[in-house]
Design a protein around this motif. Structure first.
Motif, PDB file in Angstrom:
ATOM      1  N   PHE A 108      71.882 -24.417  80.201  1.00 14.68           N
ATOM      2  CA  PHE A 108      72.304 -25.796  80.441  1.00 14.68           C
ATOM      3  C   PHE A 108      73.286 -26.293  79.393  1.00 14.68           C
ATOM      4  O   PHE A 108      74.186 -27.069  79.702  1.00 14.68           O
ATOM      5  N   VAL A 109      73.138 -25.851  78.161  1.00 13.29           N
ATOM      6  CA  VAL A 109      74.096 -26.260  77.127  1.00 13.29           C
ATOM      7  C   VAL A 109      75.442 -25.589  77.378  1.00 13.29           C
ATOM      8  O   VAL A 109      76.493 -26.215  77.267  1.00 13.29           O
ATOM      9  N   ARG A 110      75.406 -24.316  77.778  1.00 14.18           N
ATOM     10  CA  ARG A 110      76.639 -23.571  78.005  1.00 14.18           C
ATOM     11  C   ARG A 110      77.359 -24.027  79.268  1.00 14.18           C
ATOM     12  O   ARG A 110      78.567 -24.256  79.269  1.00 14.18           O
ATOM     13  N   ASP A 111      76.619 -24.138  80.358  1.00 16.24           N
ATOM     14  CA  ASP A 111      77.231 -24.425  81.652  1.00 16.24           C
ATOM     15  C   ASP A 111      77.131 -25.888  82.057  1.00 16.24           C
ATOM     16  O   ASP A 111      77.740 -26.278  83.047  1.00 16.24           O
ATOM     17  N   GLY A 112      76.341 -26.671  81.338  1.00 19.38           N
ATOM     18  CA  GLY A 112      76.183 -28.084  81.641  1.00 19.38           C
ATOM     19  C   GLY A 112      75.622 -28.302  83.031  1.00 19.38           C
ATOM     20  O   GLY A 112      75.500 -27.374  83.807  1.00 19.38           O
ATOM     21  N   PRO A 113      75.254 -29.466  83.402  1.00 15.18           N
ATOM     22  CA  PRO A 113      75.070 -30.623  82.538  1.00 15.18           C
ATOM     23  C   PRO A 113      73.814 -30.482  81.676  1.00 15.18           C
ATOM     24  O   PRO A 113      72.738 -30.154  82.191  1.00 15.18           O
ATOM     25  N   TRP A 114      73.961 -30.716  80.400  1.00 18.25           N
ATOM     26  CA  TRP A 114      72.877 -30.501  79.446  1.00 18.25           C
ATOM     27  C   TRP A 114      71.695 -31.429  79.694  1.00 18.25           C
ATOM     28  O   TRP A 114      70.572 -31.121  79.308  1.00 18.25           O
ATOM     29  N   GLN A 115      71.900 -32.543  80.387  1.00 18.14           N
ATOM     30  CA  GLN A 115      70.802 -33.473  80.644  1.00 18.14           C
ATOM     31  C   GLN A 115      69.705 -32.860  81.516  1.00 18.14           C
ATOM     32  O   GLN A 115      68.576 -33.326  81.508  1.00 18.14           O
ATOM     33  N   TYR A 116      70.041 -31.810  82.252  1.00 19.75           N
ATOM     34  CA  TYR A 116      69.033 -31.163  83.106  1.00 19.75           C
ATOM     35  C   TYR A 116      67.873 -30.603  82.286  1.00 19.75           C
ATOM     36  O   TYR A 116      66.798 -30.368  82.827  1.00 19.75           O
ATOM     37  N   ILE A 117      68.092 -30.379  81.027  1.00 18.92           N
ATOM     38  CA  ILE A 117      67.023 -29.847  80.190  1.00 18.92           C
ATOM     39  C   ILE A 117      65.855 -30.829  80.122  1.00 18.92           C
ATOM     40  O   ILE A 117      64.730 -30.453  79.837  1.00 18.92           O
ATOM     41  N   PHE A 118      66.106 -32.100  80.429  1.00 22.64           N
ATOM     42  CA  PHE A 118      65.045 -33.100  80.378  1.00 22.64           C
ATOM     43  C   PHE A 118      64.182 -33.111  81.634  1.00 22.64           C
ATOM     44  O   PHE A 118      63.195 -33.849  81.690  1.00 22.64           O
ATOM     45  N   TRP A 119      64.534 -32.344  82.632  1.00 28.15           N
ATOM     46  CA  TRP A 119      63.662 -32.228  83.790  1.00 28.15           C
ATOM     47  C   TRP A 119      62.402 -31.499  83.334  1.00 28.15           C
ATOM     48  O   TRP A 119      62.461 -30.494  82.618  1.00 28.15           O
ATOM     49  N   ALA A 120      61.264 -31.970  83.747  1.00 27.60           N
ATOM     50  CA  ALA A 120      59.989 -31.423  83.271  1.00 27.60           C
ATOM     51  C   ALA A 120      59.888 -29.918  83.476  1.00 27.60           C
ATOM     52  O   ALA A 120      59.424 -29.193  82.602  1.00 27.60           O
TER      53      ALA A 120
END
Length: 144
Positions: A22-34
């Motif tokens: 997610f950091v490499r390909d974005g969007p990094w906000q997806y990391i906040f999905w449970a």
């Protein structure tokens, strides 16, 4: 090495892979999905053999994960159920994300198995689920 340690390491690697993707390909906000960072909680639960963490994760995510699994298999059959897995079948969806997303298929079962191996349902696990859910909501609201 004990099974719990091996599973803990596997889930830690899954979490790191999610973060890097997610950091490499974005969007990094997806990391906040449970479902994308619950791998870290499961890793810690296995490494600490914590029925509290397993119960907390199960309390918050078991039913939504089962619905995701049903929706995935219905979508594979060519029809639509809830539509929560439609993104996987979008042309151009990154292969690495598709592979990492398949963890949904085993998450609820691994959590129940881990809970059983670590001593069963912890009576205060629901409290951990509430704290986790509220923290996730707050972080998602601030950064998502």
């Amino acid at each position: 090495m004990r099974n719990s340690t091996v599973f803990g390491i596997v889930f830690l690697v899954l979490f790191i892979a999610d973060v890097l993707a997610f950091v490499r390909d974005g969007p990094w906000q997806y990391i906040f999905w449970a479902c994308n960072h619950v791998s870290l909680l499961i890793a810690i639960a296995f490494l600490r053999r914590s029925s509290f963490l397993f119960t907390s994760v199960a309390s918050l995510l078991f039913i939504p994960q089962l619905l995701w699994i049903v929706d995935f298999f219905v979508r594979l059959s060519g029809t639509q159920f809830l539509g929560v897995t439609d993104y996987l079948f979008t042309p151009g969806y990154p292969t690495i994300w598709f592979i990492l997303t398949l963890k949904h298929l085993f998450l609820p079962f691994v959590v129940v198995w881990g809970m059983k191996r670590s001593g069963g349902v912890h009576r205060d696990g629901w409290k951990g689920a509430i704290v986790y859910g509220l923290a996730l909501w707050l972080v998602s609201f601030l950064f998502g």
